[in-house]
Design an enzyme around this catalytic site. Structure first.
Site, PDB file in Angstrom:
ATOM      1  N   GLU A   8       0.832  -1.210   0.000  1.00 12.82           N
ATOM      2  CA  GLU A   8       0.000   0.000   0.000  1.00 12.82           C
ATOM      3  C   GLU A   8       0.868   1.262   0.000  1.00 12.82           C
ATOM      4  O   GLU A   8       0.565   2.222  -0.686  1.00 12.82           O
ATOM      5  CB  GLU A   8      -0.923  -0.026   1.222  1.00 12.82           C
ATOM      6  N   THR A 120     -10.204   8.024 -14.166  1.00 12.27           N
ATOM      7  CA  THR A 120      -9.543   7.281 -13.098  1.00 12.27           C
ATOM      8  C   THR A 120     -10.289   5.994 -12.761  1.00 12.27           C
ATOM      9  O   THR A 120      -9.742   5.124 -12.105  1.00 12.27           O
ATOM     10  CB  THR A 120      -9.403   8.130 -11.820  1.00 12.27           C
TER      11      THR A 120
END
Length: 143
Positions: A8, A120
């Site tokens: 992450e 996106t």
């Protein structure tokens, strides 16, 4: 990373030896699309096969570490084997991550970068050519 899944969060340490420059700051993987999206754009911009190879390695890692009997799951820490599932599949995995993997391996005419802009969320928006598609008042011309 041991699992070949991206963490992450990570940071670069330019003072470390090359093999140790990436420092994991948060090791979880939640099936995010951004890496695959970037690889898709780089492949379409350059045509370099190495980007498809990167995408395939990511796909194989997802299949190996994230696929369950009923769905896909993120993992708790990409640096641990066996990968511990976090038992959560984000909606963007199906909507974006897999879509960008599909587009990476699809024929280029299916997603021409000079014909579409990608949001996106991986939705293609056609690029209008204002001098050809619109009249002097900005109205769409009939086909």
């Amino acid at each position: 990373m041991i699992t070949e899944l991206g963490p992450e969060r990570f940071a670069f340490d330019e003072t470390a030896p090359i093999s140790q420059r990436i420092k994991v700051k948060e090791g979880r993987y939640i099936l995010r699309p951004e890496t695959v999206e970037s690889i898709f754009v780089l492949y379409r911009a350059t045509g370099e096969q190495k980007y498809r190879e990167m995408g395939w390695r990511i796909f194989e890692a997802i299949q190996h570490h994230c696929k369950t009997e009923c769905c896909y799951t993120g993992v708790v820490d990409v640096q641990q084997l066996p990968a511990e599932p976090n038992n959560s599949m984000q909606s963007f995995f199906l909507a974006e991550t897999l879509k960008y993997l599909y587009l990476l391996f699809s024929p280029e005419g299916d997603a021409a970068m000079d014909e579409y802009v990608w949001t996106t969320e991986a939705h293609p928006l056609p690029i209008f050519k204002f001098d050809e598609d619109f009249d002097e008042n900005g109205l769409i011309l009939d086909e």
